[in-house]
Design an enzyme around this catalytic site. Structure first.
Site, PDB file in Angstrom:
ATOM      1  CE  LYS A 146      -3.970   1.760   2.663  1.00  0.00           C
ATOM      2  NZ  LYS A 146      -4.818   1.496   3.859  1.00  0.00           N
ATOM      3  CB  SER A 169      -8.067   3.242   2.795  1.00  0.00           C
ATOM      4  OG  SER A 169      -7.212   2.680   3.771  1.00  0.00           O
ATOM      5  CB  SER A 228      -8.185   0.481   5.798  1.00  0.00           C
ATOM      6  OG  SER A 228      -8.916   1.678   5.731  1.00  0.00           O
TER       7      SER A 228
END
Lengths: 475, 96, 490
Positions: free
Chosen positions: C77, C152, C176
């Site tokens: 990420k 996310s 997330s």
């Protein structure tokens, strides 16, 4: 100072940079100066993703201060974030302590015995340096950012600028004794802000206070307080309200100017820093620190003043620097005459240290060598003038032997009465006119005779003895 | 509830620039979000301590040892403006 | 498309010299090249760096280094700092930011022989539940490109679901990792707060953030966790306790296991398709000898309000550093310093990030702190106690993860509050600090599509090994295969 119906009330916040190897929350080195932005690491720059980890040594120094001011040491202490925007603050917040400071409720005695209460002392990180050198830009150096600070906050217990300066002087002395900080205001390792208010009488509540920042010397502290004292009184006289505000001291104009009022004051949005778990100051830790505590300067001052020949003034001078006081005590043992050692330290040694810009520990002059030199002067082996030359020669040479140097430099004093009596007799014989003058009561004539002897002996005659012999032989 | 004046004041604190349209929109959105958050007032938390520190660790320290520094070029590499080894910003007026 | 072999198989192959790390890396790079753009899953593909690193792994493996993740291609990420490789957080304000250091997890992955191939898309600063808040465009769900992958960590989830990489790292502040895992049919683990170092994870909510793996199967997640978990001198909130072996007991059964079903997690707001699959998993556990116990987590409905105060307050402070002074975007047209701050931040942050900074600044502001931040932190204690009491009766809690399967892009963007409310099943684990694991259970028909549903397992603090064991059992006994969706290879 003007006498006045008004009572002046002063509280002081002192920030000291702590003497550690590394910064408060990251391993970047803690040192003064250096090329700009060469003492940073990702944390110092406030880079995304970096985290603080508390420096244990900074706590140790805070505990030291706490013990020295007889304070309460927090068994539970935490860090909070103080949020504000400024270009020298790379994270947009400073890690400080709000709710649970490491040190609370201490006291610092003034010479009079009056106690100045200390509200708290807490750990935080220093900001970087923003510099404004004219033109449309300011520039930022982050070397200083993250250096550990101890903020020491007094109660509003001082009643005059003199008391304020004494408090600061004694606090600085204490912090230097504790080896917590070098407290060099020029380098910014000690900084202070003062809070000033006035009131009609001590039974009245405190008046509206103003905080003065940017005080770069104790002289500035004194002047700023006096300036504010007058300004507050003028406001009262004119019927104008005093506005709670933060002011800046202008050292050139010798006046304060408004930085911001309370209405404009920042909302720092303090909250507990989630990156730093709480700390517990344990009894064991406190005991460990206590074992390393030096004698406090005022205790030492009182003790030194008891030594033979040492006046309160001497003691006051000698304790100003812990290493000097240590040096004095040890050298006194070697020389066997504290007063003589004190005189040689405050006279010759201080001169040499000033000249070389050194600390006594870096001077190369050893306690033993110094003590023996003082003894050699005392027993007449070398004169005062010669002793000074020997001391100068000892500088930077820890293995130098004062006795050997006296010979090497040809500074040995003739204190042999028989030998000197003969030279003095020759002086008298060679200068009959001067002898006549002397006998006629012209005291100056003796000086000329001493000069003759000194010339003859290349300055090595013991002057006390020469004077005595001239007296005897012209009687 | 949050009013327009408060939104503008918070924006100043947060250093965000809000035009008229954004002020109106944010006042509405934040009001509705806070109306939901006000549900917390149902609870009596007087005697409940705040959970300030995650999973309960404590007394974590770093030994006081100086570590490596960043090369100055690396320290300044991401700077939007720099000169002579220093970060450069529009002139600072006043003080913090 | 064929899925990558299991992580253990890749590593063994590379260590044995059966296949090179370089070859696995090139395979991943080719897959990313072919399918990454359609998904919007990647923000940076480190082709040269990955190849160079793969070659080095091959040399180390040949030299006999015992590398647990030898040659495993992994995506990160883009809120995890990578030395010399852009790290944007999906934000314009960091669009050109290149960290001079590696996050601890990155260093550990590299040391273990994993090869970082790419940085994945995310909601800006990890703030969002749909991955539509990225400054660089949304991520699409491989199961239906018109749908969101969740957020996310949407890019990481989509990349793994589509089979472009075997594993990825995400971060989880309020769900997330878990919610996108549930919405993409992947495994996602949020470890206990303090299990994995946060050093180098760009902070959102510092007391809530945790890094964790997304993978195609439970064992892969366990193997990645084993590498990244454990104390770190750079993160004071990271536990120094030894990490138990999370792989050894994976194949153990569930006989005698006490499984809690929290009644608050099965209310009317949860879709029927989701509930049906969670109940199916529960029944399977019961049949195998586990005991199902109704439990209550009475403060669940306070989770969202407490979470959105705590997370945004911390974020408002964490994001103060993006001011255009030392790094990141600086506005071009400021007259003075004050304008530099305001314009740089306003231009640099997207609408959702600005909204959260506003909310958090408000909650901490003088006069509001007690009513909001302080109160939320106390409610957090109540939520923690809910879990503590429940875990006196049960070993794990089984629940849905997201109220619905994947929703359509644009479906929820008009109302921020509605988007927040969808996090109701995941935020409580972050508030309490407990670990949560999401495992795909099956597919359900939803809104005209056939979409994956993941179940959530939560356990006491530090119980990752137990969660992974139960998750592995559910995976092993699953009635339908979760393969790579057709849409992904379009």
């Amino acid at each position: 100072m003007t006498t006045s119906d008004w009572e002046l009330v002063i509280g002081i916040e002192v920030h000291v940079q702590l003497r550690t190897e590394s910064k408060m929350f990251s391993p970047a080195p803690n040192a003064f100066g250096g090329e700009p932005n060469t003492r940073t690491d990702p944390y110092t720059l406030g880079l995304p993703g970096t985290l603080p980890v508390a420096n244990r040594a900074a706590f140790g120094l805070a505990i030291r201060v706490g013990l020295a001011i007889d304070a309460e040491l927090a068994r539970y202490t935490t860090f909070d974030r103080k949020n504000y925007f400024y270009p020298d603050l790379p994270k947009g917040y400073q890690i400080s302590q709000l709710d649970h400071p490491v040190v609370e409720h201490g006291k610092l005695p003034l010479a009079s015995g009056k106690i100045i209460r200390i509200n708290r002392a807490h750990l935080e990180e220093d900001a970087g340096k923003a510099m404004h050198e004219g033109g449309p830009h300011s520039v930022i150096d982050l070397n200083r950012a993250g250096i550990p600070l101890l903020e020491i906050v007094s109660e509003p217990d001082m009643r005059s600028s003199a008391e304020a300066v004494e408090y600061l002087t004694r606090l600085k002395l204490l912090l230097r004794y504790l080896e917590v900080s070098d407290c060099d205001m020029e380098k910014g390792s000690l900084r202070c802000d003062v809070n000033v208010s006035i009131r009609r009488s001590r039974t009245e509540p405190l008046g509206t206070r103003c905080e003065v920042k940017n005080l770069n010397s104790f002289k500035a502290v004194e002047k700023a307080i006096e300036f504010e004292f007058q300004r507050h009184q003028r406001c009262h006289a004119a019927g104008e309200p005093i506005v709670q505000a933060t002011l800046l001291w202008d050292d050139d104009k010798e006046e304060t100017r408004l930085m911001r009022t309370k209405e404009e004051s920042a909302d720092y949005r303090y909250f507990p820093d989630p990156d730093l778990p709480p700390h517990h100051v344990t009894e064991t830790w406190i005991d460990d620190v206590r074992k390393t505590m030096p004698e406090l300067p005022w205790m030492r001052e009182a003790r030194l003043a008891e030594l033979p020949g040492i006046t309160a003034y001497d003691a006051g001078v000698l304790i100003q620097d812990r290493s000097i006081a240590d040096f004095f005590e040890a050298a006194s043992v070697v020389a066997g005459d504290p007063k003589a050692v004190a005189n040689w330290i405050t006279g010759e040694l201080f001169g040499l240290l000033r000249e070389h810009g050194d600390d006594v520990r870096e001077s190369g002059i050893t306690v033993d060598g110094f003590g023996r030199l003082v003894a050699l002067v005392k027993d007449g082996t070398v004169g005062a003038a010669g002793g000074k030359k020997v001391l100068a020669a000892m500088y930077g040479r820890p293995d130098a032997d004062p006795r050997a140097l006296i010979d090497e430099l040809g500074l040995g004093q003739i204190s042999d009465e028989g030998a000197l009596r003969e030279i003095v007799q020759r002086a008298l014989d060679s200068n009959p006119k001067t002898v006549e003058d002397l006998k006629a009561g012209k005291k100056k004539a003796a000086g000329a005779l001493v000069g003759w002897v000194m010339k003859e002996t290349r300055g090595s005659a013991n002057p006390g003895l020469v004077n005595k012999l001239i007296g005897e032989l012209t009687r | 509830m949050i009013d327009r004046r408060t939104v503008e004041q918070i924006a100043r604190l947060a250093r965000l620039e809000l035009d008229e349209e954004r002020v109106v929109k944010l006042t509405d959105e934040l009001s509705r979000i806070l109306a939901h958050i006000d549900k917390l007032e149902e609870l009596d938390v007087t005697d409940v301590p705040p959970l300030t520190h995650g999973t309960g660790g404590a007394d974590v320290y770093r030994a006081d040892v100086a570590g490596p520094v960043l090369d100055r070029d690396d320290a300044l590499r991401n700077a939007p403006d720099q000169a002579d080894g220093l970060f450069r910003v529009p002139r600072v007026i006043g003080d913090a | 498309m064929q899925a990558f072999p299991a992580v253990a198989t890749i590593a063994q192959d590379v260590r044995n010299g059966g296949r090179s790390a370089r070859s696995f890396t090139d395979d991943a790079l080719a897959r990313i090249d072919a399918h990454g753009e359609a998904l919007g899953a990647f923000l940076h593909v480190d082709v040269d760096g990955a190849r160079a690193h793969a070659d080095e792994v091959d040399r180390r493996a040949a030299g006999g280094d015992d590398l647990p993740l030898a040659g495993v291609p992994i995506a990160l990420k883009d809120n995890l700092c990578t030395n010399g490789v852009p790290t944007t957080c999906g934000s314009r304000i960091l669009s050109r930011f290149i960290p001079p250091y590696d996050a601890t997890v990155v260093a550990r992955l590299r040391a273990a022989g994993a090869v970082i191939v790419a940085k994945t898309n995310l909601d800006e600063f990890a703030m969002g539940s749909s991955n539509e808040n990225s400054a660089f465009g949304p991520v699409r769900n491989p199961w239906d490109l018109a749908r969101a992958p969740g957020g996310s960590s949407g890019g990481s989830a989509a990349a793994v679901a589509a089979g472009l990489v075997p594993v990825a790292l995400g971060s989880d502040t309020g769900g997330s990792i878990r919610q996108p895992a549930a919405l993409t049919g992947t495994v996602g683990l949020k470890p206990t707060y303090g299990r994995v170092s946060r050093y180098g994870l760009v902070a959102f909510g510092s007391s809530l953030d945790q890094i964790g793996p997304l993978s195609r199967n439970v064992e892969d997640a366990a193997r990645v966790l084993a590498v990244i978990a454990g104390g770190d001198p750079r993160d004071a909130t990271c536990s120094n306790d030894p990490v138990p072996d999370v792989v050894a007991g994976l194949e153990d059964g569930v006989d005698g296991l006490r499984v809690g079903l929290p009644r608050e997690y099965f209310d009317d707001a949860i879709g029927d398709g989701v509930k049906t699959l969670v109940r199916r998993a529960a029944n399977r556990l019961a049949t195998a000898g586990a005991t199902l116990i109704d439990v209550s987590l009475p403060h669940t409905s306070y989770g969202i309000p407490a979470y959105y105060i705590v997370a945004t307050s911390e974020a408002s402070s964490n994001l103060s550093r993006y001011d255009g002074i030392h790094y990141g975007h600086r506005t071009k047209d400021a007259a003075d310093l004050a304008e530099t701050y305001e314009r740089s931040r306003t231009e640099g942050f997207g609408a959702e990030v600005r909204r959260r900074i506003m909310l958090g600044t408000f909650a901490l502001a003088s006069g509001y702190y007690d009513a909001y931040y302080d109160r939320a932190m106390r409610v957090r204690t109540l939520i923690r106690r809910d879990f503590e009491e429940a875990f006196e009766q049960v070993d794990v809690i089984l629940s849905p993860t997201s109220p619905t399967p994947a929703f359509k892009l644009g479906e929820k963007t008009s109302d921020p509050l509605e988007m927040y409310l969808a996090d109701v099943l995941t935020v409580t684990a972050n508030l309490a600090g407990v670990p949560g694991l999401v495992v795909p259970e099956g597919l359900c028909d939803h809104d005209g599509a056939r979409l994956p549903v993941g179940v959530q397992l939560m356990g006491p603090l530090w119980s990752e090994a137990r969660l992974l064991q139960v998750g592995r059992w559910l995976e092993r006994t699953r009635e339908e295969a979760i393969s790579i969706p057709e849409g992904a290879a379009s």
